[in-house]
Design a protein around this motif. Structure first.
Motif, PDB file in Angstrom:
ATOM      1  N   VAL A   1       0.860  -1.189   0.000  1.00  0.00           N
ATOM      2  CA  VAL A   1       0.000   0.000   0.000  1.00  0.00           C
ATOM      3  C   VAL A   1       0.896   1.239   0.000  1.00  0.00           C
ATOM      4  O   VAL A   1       2.099   1.161   0.234  1.00  0.00           O
ATOM      5  CB  VAL A   1      -0.953   0.022   1.212  1.00  0.00           C
ATOM      6  N   GLN A   2       0.296   2.378  -0.239  1.00  0.00           N
ATOM      7  CA  GLN A   2       1.044   3.621  -0.392  1.00  0.00           C
ATOM      8  C   GLN A   2       1.740   4.035   0.901  1.00  0.00           C
ATOM      9  O   GLN A   2       1.172   3.958   1.987  1.00  0.00           O
ATOM     10  CB  GLN A   2       0.086   4.721  -0.844  1.00  0.00           C
ATOM     11  N   PHE A   3       2.972   4.470   0.774  1.00  0.00           N
ATOM     12  CA  PHE A   3       3.731   4.990   1.906  1.00  0.00           C
ATOM     13  C   PHE A   3       3.125   6.326   2.344  1.00  0.00           C
ATOM     14  O   PHE A   3       2.765   7.152   1.510  1.00  0.00           O
ATOM     15  CB  PHE A   3       5.190   5.184   1.500  1.00  0.00           C
ATOM     16  N   ALA A   4       3.036   6.538   3.644  1.00  0.00           N
ATOM     17  CA  ALA A   4       2.470   7.781   4.177  1.00  0.00           C
ATOM     18  C   ALA A   4       3.532   8.516   4.982  1.00  0.00           C
ATOM     19  O   ALA A   4       3.929   8.057   6.063  1.00  0.00           O
ATOM     20  CB  ALA A   4       1.254   7.484   5.042  1.00  0.00           C
ATOM     21  N   ARG A   5       3.971   9.650   4.496  1.00  0.00           N
ATOM     22  CA  ARG A   5       5.065  10.383   5.142  1.00  0.00           C
ATOM     23  C   ARG A   5       4.719  10.862   6.545  1.00  0.00           C
ATOM     24  O   ARG A   5       5.583  10.961   7.411  1.00  0.00           O
ATOM     25  CB  ARG A   5       5.450  11.579   4.273  1.00  0.00           C
ATOM     26  N   ARG A   6       3.474  11.230   6.761  1.00  0.00           N
ATOM     27  CA  ARG A   6       3.111  11.810   8.055  1.00  0.00           C
ATOM     28  C   ARG A   6       2.625  10.756   9.058  1.00  0.00           C
ATOM     29  O   ARG A   6       2.069  11.092  10.094  1.00  0.00           O
ATOM     30  CB  ARG A   6       2.034  12.889   7.855  1.00  0.00           C
ATOM     31  N   ASP A   7       2.846   9.501   8.733  1.00  0.00           N
ATOM     32  CA  ASP A   7       2.449   8.421   9.635  1.00  0.00           C
ATOM     33  C   ASP A   7       3.682   7.958  10.412  1.00  0.00           C
ATOM     34  O   ASP A   7       4.694   8.654  10.480  1.00  0.00           O
ATOM     35  CB  ASP A   7       1.819   7.284   8.830  1.00  0.00           C
ATOM     36  N   TYR A   8       3.608   6.752  10.978  1.00  0.00           N
ATOM     37  CA  TYR A   8       4.698   6.235  11.800  1.00  0.00           C
ATOM     38  C   TYR A   8       5.541   5.208  11.054  1.00  0.00           C
ATOM     39  O   TYR A   8       6.284   4.455  11.665  1.00  0.00           O
ATOM     40  CB  TYR A   8       4.127   5.589  13.067  1.00  0.00           C
ATOM     41  N   GLN A   9       5.451   5.166   9.730  1.00  0.00           N
ATOM     42  CA  GLN A   9       6.124   4.120   8.971  1.00  0.00           C
ATOM     43  C   GLN A   9       7.645   4.267   8.948  1.00  0.00           C
ATOM     44  O   GLN A   9       8.357   3.287   8.768  1.00  0.00           O
ATOM     45  CB  GLN A   9       5.565   4.091   7.548  1.00  0.00           C
ATOM     46  N   HIS A  10       8.165   5.487   9.100  1.00  0.00           N
ATOM     47  CA  HIS A  10       9.608   5.697   9.079  1.00  0.00           C
ATOM     48  C   HIS A  10      10.079   6.543  10.265  1.00  0.00           C
ATOM     49  O   HIS A  10      11.175   7.102  10.237  1.00  0.00           O
ATOM     50  CB  HIS A  10      10.034   6.369   7.770  1.00  0.00           C
ATOM     51  N   ARG A  11       9.246   6.607  11.304  1.00  0.00           N
ATOM     52  CA  ARG A  11       9.631   7.412  12.452  1.00  0.00           C
ATOM     53  C   ARG A  11       8.956   6.906  13.718  1.00  0.00           C
ATOM     54  O   ARG A  11       7.947   6.204  13.660  1.00  0.00           O
ATOM     55  CB  ARG A  11       9.284   8.875  12.232  1.00  0.00           C
ATOM     56  N   ALA A  12       9.545   7.268  14.844  1.00  0.00           N
ATOM     57  CA  ALA A  12       8.998   6.885  16.151  1.00  0.00           C
ATOM     58  C   ALA A  12       9.180   8.055  17.096  1.00  0.00           C
ATOM     59  O   ALA A  12      10.153   8.814  16.992  1.00  0.00           O
ATOM     60  CB  ALA A  12       9.724   5.662  16.693  1.00  0.00           C
ATOM     61  N   ARG A  13       8.257   8.210  18.007  1.00  0.00           N
ATOM     62  CA  ARG A  13       8.336   9.308  18.961  1.00  0.00           C
ATOM     63  C   ARG A  13       8.899   8.790  20.284  1.00  0.00           C
ATOM     64  O   ARG A  13       8.352   7.861  20.883  1.00  0.00           O
ATOM     65  CB  ARG A  13       6.966   9.937  19.179  1.00  0.00           C
ATOM     66  N   LEU A  14       9.986   9.395  20.711  1.00  0.00           N
ATOM     67  CA  LEU A  14      10.634   9.036  21.968  1.00  0.00           C
ATOM     68  C   LEU A  14      10.320  10.089  23.021  1.00  0.00           C
ATOM     69  O   LEU A  14       9.889  11.198  22.701  1.00  0.00           O
ATOM     70  CB  LEU A  14      12.152   8.940  21.767  1.00  0.00           C
ATOM     71  N   ALA A  15      10.553   9.740  24.276  1.00  0.00           N
ATOM     72  CA  ALA A  15      10.329  10.688  25.368  1.00  0.00           C
ATOM     73  C   ALA A  15      11.366  10.468  26.457  1.00  0.00           C
ATOM     74  O   ALA A  15      11.868   9.352  26.641  1.00  0.00           O
ATOM     75  CB  ALA A  15       8.920  10.532  25.949  1.00  0.00           C
ATOM     76  N   SER A  16      11.666  11.520  27.178  1.00  0.00           N
ATOM     77  CA  SER A  16      12.594  11.430  28.293  1.00  0.00           C
ATOM     78  C   SER A  16      11.998  10.551  29.391  1.00  0.00           C
ATOM     79  O   SER A  16      10.807  10.640  29.695  1.00  0.00           O
ATOM     80  CB  SER A  16      12.870  12.831  28.841  1.00  0.00           C
ATOM     81  N   MET A  17      12.825   9.708  30.010  1.00  0.00           N
ATOM     82  CA  MET A  17      12.335   8.847  31.087  1.00  0.00           C
ATOM     83  C   MET A  17      11.948   9.674  32.310  1.00  0.00           C
ATOM     84  O   MET A  17      10.976   9.362  32.991  1.00  0.00           O
ATOM     85  CB  MET A  17      13.405   7.824  31.462  1.00  0.00           C
ATOM     86  N   SER A  18      12.688  10.735  32.590  1.00  0.00           N
ATOM     87  CA  SER A  18      12.403  11.549  33.770  1.00  0.00           C
ATOM     88  C   SER A  18      11.357  12.629  33.504  1.00  0.00           C
ATOM     89  O   SER A  18      10.673  13.065  34.425  1.00  0.00           O
ATOM     90  CB  SER A  18      13.694  12.199  34.274  1.00  0.00           C
ATOM     91  N   HIS A  19      11.237  13.045  32.246  1.00  0.00           N
ATOM     92  CA  HIS A  19      10.259  14.070  31.878  1.00  0.00           C
ATOM     93  C   HIS A  19       9.534  13.627  30.603  1.00  0.00           C
ATOM     94  O   HIS A  19       9.892  14.067  29.504  1.00  0.00           O
ATOM     95  CB  HIS A  19      10.940  15.424  31.663  1.00  0.00           C
ATOM     96  N   PRO A  20       8.532  12.765  30.731  1.00  0.00           N
ATOM     97  CA  PRO A  20       7.859  12.196  29.562  1.00  0.00           C
ATOM     98  C   PRO A  20       7.244  13.225  28.613  1.00  0.00           C
ATOM     99  O   PRO A  20       7.010  12.922  27.440  1.00  0.00           O
ATOM    100  CB  PRO A  20       6.757  11.325  30.192  1.00  0.00           C
ATOM    101  N   SER A  21       6.993  14.419  29.104  1.00  0.00           N
ATOM    102  CA  SER A  21       6.419  15.450  28.239  1.00  0.00           C
ATOM    103  C   SER A  21       7.447  15.989  27.241  1.00  0.00           C
ATOM    104  O   SER A  21       7.078  16.624  26.247  1.00  0.00           O
ATOM    105  CB  SER A  21       5.862  16.609  29.073  1.00  0.00           C
ATOM    106  N   ARG A  22       8.714  15.720  27.487  1.00  0.00           N
ATOM    107  CA  ARG A  22       9.764  16.128  26.560  1.00  0.00           C
ATOM    108  C   ARG A  22       9.907  15.044  25.497  1.00  0.00           C
ATOM    109  O   ARG A  22      10.461  13.981  25.762  1.00  0.00           O
ATOM    110  CB  ARG A  22      11.089  16.336  27.296  1.00  0.00           C
TER     111      ARG A  22
END
Length: 227
Positions: free
Chosen positions: A22-43
């Motif tokens: 199916v078509q690749f979607a640039r604004r999806d999670y197919q080539h990226r992941a969101r990480l967060a600080s362990m001590s400050h998850p909002s970062r």
């Protein structure tokens, strides 16, 4: 490095069908992941793999290419260590991460790296299911019909549908195959905070692989019981 909700949905299933045609979607999670600080998850910070689409917007997921594999490899290793190197379970995670990092030397396809990262996380939690590929299976083109046909190939009795899928999925094609559509829900507990946004690496490193696996197994058991 899929989100925890996505990973848990896969863990609850007997089959994971990689939707590679199916078509690749640039604004999806197919080539990226969101990480967060362990001590400050909002970062939060995106871990993205630069990807080239040789056919423009019509490029299929399986045809998307890594722009600079070696640089992306270093970026993945550096950012994960930066965010989660202080975790008690980091040494185990880092050892398993080699299977993903090595993929940058084996392939020029973004999808191969994404799949390797998902396999690694599922392996850490002891998933025993099977992986298939939509491009190798018979299915019609309409969105809901395609998913129903793919589920039918596995002789499925139920299709686990995430919250995003419930907004567009039509149940009639599934009913025609005798397959029930089961909405996927996760508990309201700290482990699942940000589960629909953050990579599963965050809770695994923050709360521990064993604790998160226990949570995911409990959720999976509910869906197996319902089935």
């Amino acid at each position: 490095m899929p989100r925890l909700n996505t990973l848990a949905k896969l863990f609850a299933a007997d089959y994971w069908i990689v939707l590679d045609d199916v078509q690749f979607a640039r604004r999806d999670y197919q080539h990226r992941a969101r990480l967060a600080s362990m001590s400050h998850p909002s970062r939060r910070q995106w871990l993205s793999i630069p990807t080239h689409l040789p056919h423009g917007r019509s490029t299929l997921i399986r045809d998307a290419l890594l722009v600079d594999p070696e640089r992306s490899r270093r970026r993945v290793m550096h950012m994960l260590a930066q965010h989660y190197g202080s975790s008690t379970d980091w040494p185990l995670f880092r050892e398993e991460l080699d299977s993903v990092l090595d993929e940058f030397w084996r392939t020029d396809k973004t999808a191969d790296v994404a799949e390797a990262s998902t396999r690694m996380l599922l392996g850490l939690m002891g998933w025993k299911g099977r992986i298939l590929y939509s491009s190798r299976l018979p299915a019609r083109s309409e969105r809901s019909q395609r998913l129903a046909d793919l589920a039918a190939v596995t002789q499925a009795r139920s299709y686990i549908c995430g919250t995003g899928g419930t907004r567009y999925l039509g149940v009639v094609p599934f009913t025609a195959h005798g397959i029930s559509v089961v909405p996927f829900r996760t508990p309201a507990s700290r482990v699942w905070d940000g589960g629909h946004e953050l990579s599963a690496v965050h809770p695994l490193m923050t709360y521990g692989i064993r604790a998160v696996t226990k949570e995911v197994r409990a959720v999976a058991a509910l869906y197996r019981f319902a089935d």
